[in-house]
Design a protein around this motif. Structure first.
Motif, short mmCIF file in Angstrom:
data_model
loop_
_atom_site.label_atom_id
_atom_site.label_comp_id
_atom_site.label_asym_id
_atom_site.label_seq_id
_atom_site.Cartn_x
_atom_site.Cartn_y
_atom_site.Cartn_z
N HIS A 176 0.80 -1.23 0.00
CA HIS A 176 0.00 0.00 0.00
C HIS A 176 0.83 1.28 0.00
O HIS A 176 0.47 2.28 0.63
CB HIS A 176 -1.01 0.05 1.15
N GLN A 177 1.93 1.24 -0.75
CA GLN A 177 2.69 2.48 -0.97
C GLN A 177 2.11 3.13 -2.22
O GLN A 177 1.89 2.44 -3.21
CB GLN A 177 4.14 2.12 -1.24
N ARG A 178 1.88 4.44 -2.15
CA ARG A 178 1.38 5.11 -3.35
C ARG A 178 2.36 4.92 -4.50
O ARG A 178 3.57 5.09 -4.31
CB ARG A 178 1.30 6.61 -3.11
N ALA A 179 1.84 4.63 -5.69
CA ALA A 179 2.69 4.46 -6.86
C ALA A 179 3.50 5.74 -7.09
O ALA A 179 4.67 5.70 -7.48
CB ALA A 179 1.85 4.14 -8.09
N SER A 180 2.87 6.89 -6.81
CA SER A 180 3.53 8.18 -7.06
C SER A 180 4.67 8.45 -6.07
O SER A 180 5.46 9.36 -6.27
CB SER A 180 2.50 9.30 -6.98
#
Ligand SMILES: [Zn+2]
Length: 283
Positions: free
Chosen positions: A89-93
């Motif tokens: 759940h790390q933001r892709a950005s």
């Protein structure tokens, strides 16, 4: 009478403590020590879907699959589509191209090993693919995914690509086999309004959410993509202290209305799995 067009019902399988907005308050290292609610909540949703004879797509975190393989097995056993929400759940950005590639590869491998099914769908945490990191879509294609549902064509403080196409499009040049399926919006007065569920489904009166989806089905004549999280049907979830007012409001508003509203939504529209609605003709 439900409109005959089939919409995609999608569930982002993560626990309440993994939500991006709570990240400043709940340390990632403490996830393993948090009381988990996801299994209970996914089982509740599976029961509701089964009663309503609805099939859906579950974008599941690798982190959850690893700890709760029984959830993955139950999703697949009930005939739903298992898809990937990345591993941690790390933001892709927030990820480098290398980090992103390793995150989506790890999640796909885990989900496939546990389920025995191939996983072709991906949704970025917090719809975090946009103008600045469209390269992520090429990476997904390279890693064997067939579609992404990671762009939200709206303006929002945490995500959004307001000028993106509102409906399914092929984002990679000379490649019609990979599709991006943006979260559903409604076009009004030259602006896109979010119509894909999530927090807005809790915030707005049910009739309003229903109207938005009907507009998309009737006026745009397109299938909608609707999403929600297992924790959104769980008013009893533990509440971390010290949240700022906006985060508190967004996370907890109308939690107890979600379950009855979801039952109505399932009865008022036709629903199906993302792969069966959007990939069949291209397979
Ligand atoms: Zn998520």
């Amino acid at each position: 009478m439900p409109i005959p067009i089939k919409n995609a019902l999608t569930i982002d399988v993560e626990d309440y403590f993994q939500v991006s907005a709570l990240a400043p308050y709940i340390d990632r290292d403490s996830w393993d020590r948090q009381p988990c609610r996801v299994e209970r909540n996914v089982n509740l949703i599976l029961g509701m879907l089964s009663t309503a004879h609805v099939k859906a797509t579950f974008f599941t975190l690798g982190w959850i699959a690893e700890r709760y393989p029984q959830i993955v097995k139950a999703i697949v056993a009930d005939g739903h589509e298992l898809a990937s929400h990345g591993y941690g759940h790390q933001r892709a950005s927030d990820q480098s191209p290398e980090e992103f590639k390793s995150d989506v590869t790890r999640a796909k491998g885990l989900l496939e090993d546990l389920s025995g099914h191939s996983v072709v769908g991906y949704r970025a945490p917090s719809f975090s693919i946009g103008e600045a990191n469209l390269w992520a879509l090429d990476t997904l294609r390279e890693c064997g995914y067939r579609y992404s549902s990671s762009i939200y064509p709206v303006r929002h403080d945490h995500y959004g690509m307001p000028n993106a196409p509102r409906f399914a499009f092929a984002p990679i040049k000379h490649d019609q086999e990979f599709v991006e399926l943006p979260a559903t919006t409604m076009r009004l007065l030259g602006r896109n309004f979010p119509a894909a569920g999530g927090g807005y489904f809790r915030l707005l009166p049910y009739a309003c959410s229903r109207w938005l989806l009907r507009q998309v089905n009737r006026t745009d004549r397109q299938p909608a993509i609707f999403y929600l999280h297992p924790w959104e049907i769980d008013p009893e979830q533990p509440r971390p202290k010290g949240l700022d007012a906006k985060t508190r409001f967004r996370h907890y508003v109308n939690l107890r209305h979600t379950e009855p509203r979801l039952r109505r939504l399932m009865a008022d529209f036709n629903w199906g799995r993302v792969d069966q609605i959007f990939l069949r003709s291209r397979a």
